[in-house]
Design a protein around this motif. Structure first.
Motif, PDB file in Angstrom:
ATOM      1  N   GLY A   1     -16.690  -2.392 -19.391  1.00 27.83           N
ATOM      2  CA  GLY A   1     -17.621  -2.271 -18.270  1.00 27.83           C
ATOM      3  C   GLY A   1     -19.046  -2.034 -18.736  1.00 27.83           C
ATOM      4  O   GLY A   1     -19.995  -2.614 -18.191  1.00 27.83           O
ATOM      5  N   LEU A   2     -19.220  -1.191 -19.756  1.00 27.83           N
ATOM      6  CA  LEU A   2     -20.562  -0.931 -20.262  1.00 27.83           C
ATOM      7  C   LEU A   2     -21.165  -2.171 -20.908  1.00 27.83           C
ATOM      8  O   LEU A   2     -22.375  -2.410 -20.812  1.00 27.83           O
ATOM      9  CB  LEU A   2     -20.522   0.222 -21.271  1.00 27.83           C
ATOM     10  CG  LEU A   2     -20.239   1.607 -20.682  1.00 27.83           C
ATOM     11  CD1 LEU A   2     -20.129   2.633 -21.787  1.00 27.83           C
ATOM     12  CD2 LEU A   2     -21.329   2.001 -19.702  1.00 27.83           C
ATOM     13  N   ALA A   3     -20.337  -2.964 -21.585  1.00 21.91           N
ATOM     14  CA  ALA A   3     -20.835  -4.199 -22.194  1.00 21.91           C
ATOM     15  C   ALA A   3     -21.338  -5.164 -21.115  1.00 21.91           C
ATOM     16  O   ALA A   3     -22.419  -5.758 -21.253  1.00 21.91           O
ATOM     17  CB  ALA A   3     -19.735  -4.850 -23.022  1.00 21.91           C
ATOM     18  N   LEU A   4     -20.574  -5.318 -20.037  1.00 26.41           N
ATOM     19  CA  LEU A   4     -21.004  -6.185 -18.938  1.00 26.41           C
ATOM     20  C   LEU A   4     -22.287  -5.662 -18.302  1.00 26.41           C
ATOM     21  O   LEU A   4     -23.200  -6.430 -17.986  1.00 26.41           O
ATOM     22  CB  LEU A   4     -19.897  -6.280 -17.882  1.00 26.41           C
ATOM     23  CG  LEU A   4     -18.568  -6.899 -18.325  1.00 26.41           C
ATOM     24  CD1 LEU A   4     -17.553  -6.840 -17.192  1.00 26.41           C
ATOM     25  CD2 LEU A   4     -18.778  -8.334 -18.795  1.00 26.41           C
TER      26      LEU A   4
ATOM     27  N   ARG B   1     -33.351  -3.181 -10.368  1.00 31.16           N
ATOM     28  CA  ARG B   1     -32.796  -4.513 -10.183  1.00 31.16           C
ATOM     29  C   ARG B   1     -32.043  -4.956 -11.431  1.00 31.16           C
ATOM     30  O   ARG B   1     -32.071  -4.279 -12.465  1.00 31.16           O
ATOM     31  CB  ARG B   1     -33.912  -5.527  -9.867  1.00 31.16           C
ATOM     32  CG  ARG B   1     -34.589  -5.322  -8.519  1.00 31.16           C
ATOM     33  CD  ARG B   1     -33.617  -5.581  -7.370  1.00 31.16           C
ATOM     34  NE  ARG B   1     -34.256  -5.406  -6.067  1.00 31.16           N
ATOM     35  CZ  ARG B   1     -34.223  -4.292  -5.361  1.00 31.16           C
ATOM     36  NH1 ARG B   1     -33.601  -3.219  -5.850  1.00 31.16           N
ATOM     37  NH2 ARG B   1     -34.791  -4.224  -4.176  1.00 31.16           N
ATOM     38  N   THR B   2     -31.390  -6.098 -11.336  1.00 33.15           N
ATOM     39  CA  THR B   2     -30.689  -6.673 -12.476  1.00 33.15           C
ATOM     40  C   THR B   2     -31.471  -7.865 -13.002  1.00 33.15           C
ATOM     41  O   THR B   2     -32.506  -8.246 -12.451  1.00 33.15           O
ATOM     42  CB  THR B   2     -29.283  -7.150 -12.054  1.00 33.15           C
ATOM     43  OG1 THR B   2     -29.427  -8.229 -11.114  1.00 33.15           O
ATOM     44  CG2 THR B   2     -28.496  -6.029 -11.417  1.00 33.15           C
ATOM     45  N   ARG B   3     -30.981  -8.472 -14.063  1.00 35.19           N
ATOM     46  CA  ARG B   3     -31.573  -9.720 -14.524  1.00 35.19           C
ATOM     47  C   ARG B   3     -31.293 -10.803 -13.482  1.00 35.19           C
ATOM     48  O   ARG B   3     -30.305 -10.747 -12.753  1.00 35.19           O
ATOM     49  CB  ARG B   3     -30.982 -10.129 -15.878  1.00 35.19           C
ATOM     50  CG  ARG B   3     -31.337  -9.144 -16.997  1.00 35.19           C
ATOM     51  CD  ARG B   3     -30.805  -9.593 -18.333  1.00 35.19           C
ATOM     52  NE  ARG B   3     -31.114  -8.622 -19.374  1.00 35.19           N
ATOM     53  CZ  ARG B   3     -30.774  -8.749 -20.652  1.00 35.19           C
ATOM     54  NH1 ARG B   3     -30.103  -9.827 -21.037  1.00 35.19           N
ATOM     55  NH2 ARG B   3     -31.087  -7.823 -21.528  1.00 35.19           N
ATOM     56  N   ASP B   4     -32.165 -11.781 -13.440  1.00 37.17           N
ATOM     57  CA  ASP B   4     -32.066 -12.835 -12.429  1.00 37.17           C
ATOM     58  C   ASP B   4     -30.691 -13.500 -12.448  1.00 37.17           C
ATOM     59  O   ASP B   4     -30.214 -13.969 -13.499  1.00 37.17           O
ATOM     60  CB  ASP B   4     -33.136 -13.907 -12.668  1.00 37.17           C
ATOM     61  CG  ASP B   4     -34.542 -13.385 -12.385  1.00 37.17           C
ATOM     62  OD1 ASP B   4     -34.641 -12.371 -11.674  1.00 37.17           O
ATOM     63  OD2 ASP B   4     -35.512 -13.991 -12.880  1.00 37.17           O
ATOM     64  N   GLY B   5     -30.053 -13.498 -11.266  1.00 35.52           N
ATOM     65  CA  GLY B   5     -28.768 -14.166 -11.124  1.00 35.52           C
ATOM     66  C   GLY B   5     -27.577 -13.401 -11.644  1.00 35.52           C
ATOM     67  O   GLY B   5     -26.445 -13.913 -11.591  1.00 35.52           O
TER      68      GLY B   5
ATOM     69  N   LEU C   1     -22.644  -9.525 -11.994  1.00 33.33           N
ATOM     70  CA  LEU C   1     -22.128  -9.005 -13.257  1.00 33.33           C
ATOM     71  C   LEU C   1     -22.408  -7.513 -13.392  1.00 33.33           C
ATOM     72  O   LEU C   1     -21.573  -6.757 -13.913  1.00 33.33           O
ATOM     73  CB  LEU C   1     -22.748  -9.767 -14.430  1.00 33.33           C
ATOM     74  CG  LEU C   1     -22.181  -9.462 -15.817  1.00 33.33           C
ATOM     75  CD1 LEU C   1     -20.700  -9.818 -15.878  1.00 33.33           C
ATOM     76  CD2 LEU C   1     -22.951 -10.227 -16.893  1.00 33.33           C
ATOM     77  N   ALA C   2     -23.574  -7.075 -12.902  1.00 35.49           N
ATOM     78  CA  ALA C   2     -23.908  -5.651 -12.940  1.00 35.49           C
ATOM     79  C   ALA C   2     -22.960  -4.851 -12.049  1.00 35.49           C
ATOM     80  O   ALA C   2     -22.475  -3.782 -12.432  1.00 35.49           O
ATOM     81  CB  ALA C   2     -25.359  -5.441 -12.514  1.00 35.49           C
ATOM     82  N   VAL C   3     -22.689  -5.379 -10.841  1.00 33.51           N
ATOM     83  CA  VAL C   3     -21.759  -4.702  -9.930  1.00 33.51           C
ATOM     84  C   VAL C   3     -20.368  -4.623 -10.551  1.00 33.51           C
ATOM     85  O   VAL C   3     -19.700  -3.584 -10.518  1.00 33.51           O
ATOM     86  CB  VAL C   3     -21.705  -5.433  -8.575  1.00 33.51           C
ATOM     87  CG1 VAL C   3     -20.609  -4.848  -7.696  1.00 33.51           C
ATOM     88  CG2 VAL C   3     -23.050  -5.346  -7.865  1.00 33.51           C
ATOM     89  N   LEU C   4     -19.930  -5.729 -11.160  1.00 40.66           N
ATOM     90  CA  LEU C   4     -18.618  -5.754 -11.801  1.00 40.66           C
ATOM     91  C   LEU C   4     -18.561  -4.758 -12.955  1.00 40.66           C
ATOM     92  O   LEU C   4     -17.598  -3.996 -13.095  1.00 40.66           O
ATOM     93  CB  LEU C   4     -18.316  -7.166 -12.293  1.00 40.66           C
ATOM     94  CG  LEU C   4     -16.987  -7.345 -13.053  1.00 40.66           C
ATOM     95  CD1 LEU C   4     -15.808  -7.012 -12.144  1.00 40.66           C
ATOM     96  CD2 LEU C   4     -16.877  -8.776 -13.590  1.00 40.66           C
TER      97      LEU C   4
END
Length: 284
Positions: free
Chosen positions: A110-113, A241-245, A249-252
Motif C-alpha cells: 500500500g505504501l509503495a502504491l 492532491r495526487t499526481r495527474d490521473g 491509485l492513491a485511494v487504493l
C-alpha cells in the motif's frame, strides 16, 4: 516519503519499548487521563528511550508534512505497526504468524502504491476557523479520555485508542497550519497550542490504553484516528492532491496500507491461556 517512513521506524520501535514499560508500571486509577501512570512509566529507561525515538520521529514527521500530502504521511505512520511487529519479532523473540507477516507485506504494498501516486503538499492556506477547530478538537480529546475511564475494558481501550489517534491527527494538521517557526509567530499561532495539547493528550490516552484493556481495540482506534480524519482535512481544506490521473491509485494505496495496519492491530493481544500452542506477543 523517506522521512515519513523514517518516522514510522522510530515510532514503531518506540511503541515496543513504551508498551513494555507501560505494562510494567503499577496499575493506575483506570481513568483514561491518568498523568500519574505516565509519571510512573517515565521512571523506566525503556519508556525514556521510546520518548527519545518519538522525538527523532517527530522531526522526520514535520519534514514529511511540509513536503507531501497529509494522507501519505498518515498512511506511512500507520505502517509503524508493521515496524512494531518486526522489531518485536527480532528483539523480543515474538513469533509472528503467517497472517501477520502477510499483513506486513500488505502495508508495504500500500505504501509503495501511495508513494507512486502522491503529489506535492497542498498550497491552500488553512483558515482561522480550521486553526481554532484543531485547538477545540485537542481539548475534546482530553474530555473523551476522562469519560472513557468509566467504560468496560474493551470499549475503554477502543475509545482511548481512537482519542489518541485523533490527538496525533491534530498534530499532523497543526504542523501544516504553522506558517513559520520564528518564536513570535509560534506564540501567536493557535495551531502551536493545538499541536502541544493534542500531542500531550494523545500520549496520556495511549499510555493508559496500552496499560489496560485490549491492545487490538486500542491500536485499531489509533490507526483510524490518525489516518482518516487528517487525510480528509488535507484534501478538503488544505488542497492536497495526487499526481495527474493517479487519484485512484492513491485511494487504493491508502486503503491497502490502512487495511494492512488494521489487520496488524491484533498483534500484541495475549493468546488464550487455554491454548499453549498459540504465540503470546503481549507476554513478551
Amino acid at each position: 516519503m523517506v522521512c515519513a517512513l523514517a518516522a514510522a521506524v522510530c515510532f514503531g520501535t518506540a511503541s515496543v519499548l513504551q508498551a513494555v514499560a507501560a505494562r510494567a508500571a503499577e496499575p493506575g486509577t483506570g481513568s483514561g487521563v491518568d498523568p500519574a501512570l505516565l509519571m510512573r512509566a517515565l521512571r523506566q529507561w525503556r519508556y525514556l528511550a521510546g520518548l527519545g525515538l518519538d522525538g527523532i520521529g517527530f522531526v522526520f514527521q514535520i519534514i514529511a508534512l511540509r513536503s507531501i500530502p497529509i494522507y501519505a504521511v498518515g498512511a506511512a505512520l500507520a505502517a509503524s505497526l508493521a515496524v512494531t511487529a518486526v522489531v518485536a519479532a527480532r528483539l523480543l523473540k515474538v513469533r509472528l504468524s503467517g497472517t501477520e507477516w502477510g499483513a506486513v507485506g500488505v502495508v508495504c504494498l500500500g505504501l509503495a502504491l501511495l508513494g507512486l501516486a502522491s503529489g506535492a503538499e497542498g498550497s491552500r492556506p488553512g483558515s482561522t476557523a480550521l486553526t481554532w477547530s484543531m485547538l477545540g478538537v485537542a481539548a475534546a480529546v482530553l474530555l473523551v479520555g476522562a469519560v472513557a475511564g468509566r467504560l468496560p475494558d474493551r470499549a475503554r481501550a477502543l475509545v482511548l485508542g481512537l482519542g489518541a489517534g485523533t490527538g496525533f491527527g491534530v498534530v499532523e494538521v497543526a504542523v501544516r497550519l504553522i506558517d513559520g517557526f520564528a518564536p513570535g509567530a509560534l506564540v501567536a499561532n493557535p495551531a502551536t497550542y493545538a499541536l502541544l495539547l493534542g500531542g500531550g493528550a494523545a500520549f496520556l490516552l495511549l499510555t493508559s490504553a496500552l496499560q489496560r484493556g485490549s491492545v487490538t481495540a486500542a491500536t485499531a482506534g489509533l490507526v483510524l484516528g490518525e489516518t482518516v480524519g487528517p487525510a480528509v482535512v488535507g484534501v478538503v481544506w488544505l488542497g492536497d492532491r495526487t499526481r495527474d490521473g493517479l487519484a485512484w491509485l492513491a485511494v487504493l494505496g491508502f486503503a491497502v496500507a490502512v487495511s494492512g495496519a488494521l489487520a496488524l492491530a491484533r498483534f500484541g493481544d495475549p493468546a488464550d491461556p487455554a491454548d499453549p500452542g498459540q504465540p503470546s506477543p503481549a507476554g513478551a
